[in-house]
Motif scaffolding. Sequence first.
Motif, PDB file in Angstrom:
ATOM      1  N   LYS A 121       0.811  -1.217   0.000  1.00  0.00           N
ATOM      2  CA  LYS A 121       0.000   0.000   0.000  1.00  0.00           C
ATOM      3  C   LYS A 121       0.847   1.271   0.000  1.00  0.00           C
ATOM      4  N   SER A 122       2.116   1.135   0.386  1.00  0.00           N
ATOM      5  CA  SER A 122       2.986   2.310   0.473  1.00  0.00           C
ATOM      6  C   SER A 122       4.445   1.861   0.441  1.00  0.00           C
ATOM      7  N   ILE A 123       5.345   2.851   0.334  1.00  0.00           N
ATOM      8  CA  ILE A 123       6.790   2.598   0.375  1.00  0.00           C
ATOM      9  C   ILE A 123       7.385   3.446   1.491  1.00  0.00           C
ATOM     10  N   ASN A 124       8.129   2.803   2.364  1.00  0.00           N
ATOM     11  CA  ASN A 124       8.788   3.497   3.464  1.00  0.00           C
ATOM     12  C   ASN A 124      10.137   4.016   2.981  1.00  0.00           C
ATOM     13  N   LYS A 125      10.260   5.319   2.787  1.00  0.00           N
ATOM     14  CA  LYS A 125      11.502   5.872   2.232  1.00  0.00           C
ATOM     15  C   LYS A 125      12.678   5.781   3.205  1.00  0.00           C
ATOM     16  N   GLU A 126      12.404   5.414   4.450  1.00  0.00           N
ATOM     17  CA  GLU A 126      13.484   5.212   5.419  1.00  0.00           C
ATOM     18  C   GLU A 126      14.032   3.788   5.360  1.00  0.00           C
ATOM     19  N   ASN A 127      13.325   2.921   4.645  1.00  0.00           N
ATOM     20  CA  ASN A 127      13.750   1.517   4.577  1.00  0.00           C
ATOM     21  C   ASN A 127      13.086   0.860   3.363  1.00  0.00           C
ATOM     22  N   PHE A 128      13.750   0.912   2.213  1.00  0.00           N
ATOM     23  CA  PHE A 128      13.155   0.354   1.001  1.00  0.00           C
ATOM     24  C   PHE A 128      14.212  -0.366   0.171  1.00  0.00           C
ATOM     25  N   THR A 129      13.739  -1.290  -0.662  1.00  0.00           N
ATOM     26  CA  THR A 129      14.613  -2.120  -1.484  1.00  0.00           C
ATOM     27  C   THR A 129      14.269  -1.972  -2.956  1.00  0.00           C
ATOM     28  N   ILE A 130      15.297  -1.763  -3.764  1.00  0.00           N
ATOM     29  CA  ILE A 130      15.150  -1.676  -5.212  1.00  0.00           C
ATOM     30  C   ILE A 130      15.709  -2.948  -5.835  1.00  0.00           C
ATOM     31  N   LEU A 131      14.929  -3.565  -6.697  1.00  0.00           N
ATOM     32  CA  LEU A 131      15.406  -4.717  -7.466  1.00  0.00           C
ATOM     33  C   LEU A 131      15.868  -4.221  -8.831  1.00  0.00           C
ATOM     34  N   TYR A 132      17.107  -4.547  -9.195  1.00  0.00           N
ATOM     35  CA  TYR A 132      17.646  -4.142 -10.490  1.00  0.00           C
ATOM     36  C   TYR A 132      18.004  -5.380 -11.310  1.00  0.00           C
ATOM     37  N   PRO A 133      17.085  -5.855 -12.163  1.00  0.00           N
ATOM     38  CA  PRO A 133      17.429  -6.929 -13.099  1.00  0.00           C
ATOM     39  C   PRO A 133      18.086  -6.315 -14.339  1.00  0.00           C
ATOM     40  N   SER A 134      19.365  -6.493 -14.464  1.00  0.00           N
ATOM     41  CA  SER A 134      20.142  -5.820 -15.502  1.00  0.00           C
ATOM     42  C   SER A 134      19.817  -6.341 -16.893  1.00  0.00           C
ATOM     43  N   GLY A 135      19.963  -5.465 -17.871  1.00  0.00           N
ATOM     44  CA  GLY A 135      19.887  -5.859 -19.268  1.00  0.00           C
ATOM     45  C   GLY A 135      21.192  -6.500 -19.700  1.00  0.00           C
ATOM     46  N   PRO A 136      21.298  -6.936 -20.964  1.00  0.00           N
ATOM     47  CA  PRO A 136      22.513  -7.591 -21.460  1.00  0.00           C
ATOM     48  C   PRO A 136      23.749  -6.684 -21.354  1.00  0.00           C
ATOM     49  N   LEU A 137      24.885  -7.299 -21.081  1.00  0.00           N
ATOM     50  CA  LEU A 137      26.164  -6.583 -21.059  1.00  0.00           C
ATOM     51  C   LEU A 137      27.176  -7.460 -21.802  1.00  0.00           C
ATOM     52  N   ARG A 138      27.049  -7.454 -23.129  1.00  0.00           N
ATOM     53  CA  ARG A 138      27.886  -8.321 -23.956  1.00  0.00           C
ATOM     54  C   ARG A 138      29.033  -7.531 -24.578  1.00  0.00           C
ATOM     55  N   PRO A 180      19.841   6.771   3.051  1.00  0.00           N
ATOM     56  CA  PRO A 180      20.554   5.798   3.900  1.00  0.00           C
ATOM     57  C   PRO A 180      19.791   4.485   4.101  1.00  0.00           C
ATOM     58  N   GLY A 181      18.467   4.516   3.943  1.00  0.00           N
ATOM     59  CA  GLY A 181      17.670   3.305   4.153  1.00  0.00           C
ATOM     60  C   GLY A 181      17.437   2.502   2.885  1.00  0.00           C
ATOM     61  N   MET A 182      18.099   2.885   1.814  1.00  0.00           N
ATOM     62  CA  MET A 182      17.915   2.205   0.532  1.00  0.00           C
ATOM     63  C   MET A 182      18.860   1.013   0.387  1.00  0.00           C
ATOM     64  N   LYS A 183      18.326  -0.085  -0.156  1.00  0.00           N
ATOM     65  CA  LYS A 183      19.129  -1.262  -0.478  1.00  0.00           C
ATOM     66  C   LYS A 183      18.842  -1.682  -1.921  1.00  0.00           C
ATOM     67  N   ILE A 184      19.765  -2.417  -2.506  1.00  0.00           N
ATOM     68  CA  ILE A 184      19.613  -2.864  -3.891  1.00  0.00           C
ATOM     69  C   ILE A 184      19.828  -4.368  -3.990  1.00  0.00           C
ATOM     70  N   LEU A 185      18.906  -5.042  -4.656  1.00  0.00           N
ATOM     71  CA  LEU A 185      19.114  -6.433  -5.062  1.00  0.00           C
ATOM     72  C   LEU A 185      19.470  -6.398  -6.544  1.00  0.00           C
ATOM     73  N   TYR A 186      20.647  -6.892  -6.884  1.00  0.00           N
ATOM     74  CA  TYR A 186      21.122  -6.821  -8.262  1.00  0.00           C
ATOM     75  C   TYR A 186      21.125  -8.189  -8.910  1.00  0.00           C
ATOM     76  N   LYS A 187      20.390  -8.292 -10.013  1.00  0.00           N
ATOM     77  CA  LYS A 187      20.325  -9.535 -10.787  1.00  0.00           C
ATOM     78  C   LYS A 187      20.981  -9.276 -12.138  1.00  0.00           C
ATOM     79  N   SER A 188      22.186  -9.808 -12.318  1.00  0.00           N
ATOM     80  CA  SER A 188      22.878  -9.598 -13.587  1.00  0.00           C
ATOM     81  C   SER A 188      22.218 -10.411 -14.692  1.00  0.00           C
TER      82      SER A 188
END
Length: 220
Positions: free
Chosen positions: A18-35, A68-76
């Motif tokens: 219902k909402s996003i807590n800007k003090e503690n949130f996670t961004i998922l980054y599924p990367s595009g091709p890097l050839r 400061p509360g931001m985290k990233i999940l990185y999927k290459s």
Amino acid sequence: IINTGSVYLSKLNKWKKKSINKENFTILYPSGPLRNFMASLEEMPPQKNFLHKRKISYFLKNMLKKYPGMKILYKSFMGTNLEHDPLVGILSDQLLEGRVQICYDKPINLIPDIDIVFFDMISTGFAEALNMEAPSLVYNSTFNYEQASQYGKKINKMFQSTKTLFYEEKEGSKALDYILNNFEKYKKQLKEPRDIFIKKLAFPANELQFKNNINKMINK
């Protein structure tokens, strides 16, 4: 392209927060091709693609400083050697701190539990995220914009106007800030371009609808 609808898209789990807590949130980054080669003549040249990925990596680094509360999940991207991925070097400190984590799960399994999905191009993953109704950001390249059809350029501009798509860091910083501080307004503004994109390019359909669409085309 024959748009018969997609049974696969219709079965994706929805993002239900219902909402996003800007003090503690996670961004998922599924990367595009890097050839280091071009898979087709229309694809972005490897050198430009690498520079685009560098820009994105520095953008994310600056956003981690800003929030400061931001985290990233990185999927290459499948088959990418992380040793040659600029993000790993540029965000090396954040990887050691645990604020950036490498993940190997399918993005569609992660999206329901994260806060924002981040893309480096308009892709199949972006279509999945829109169908799942997840908040999304796209740091697109001007090269990909120029390669798009006139209709594609129109769609790009619509997403840009709703602060979902951007081309430069300053614009991206404002887009992220807008989602975090104006979430309900962001959702309402995204609805029109989202619905147009899904209807034209990523339309979900159940099994019966899919079969009926196929039969209609056969009997034309």
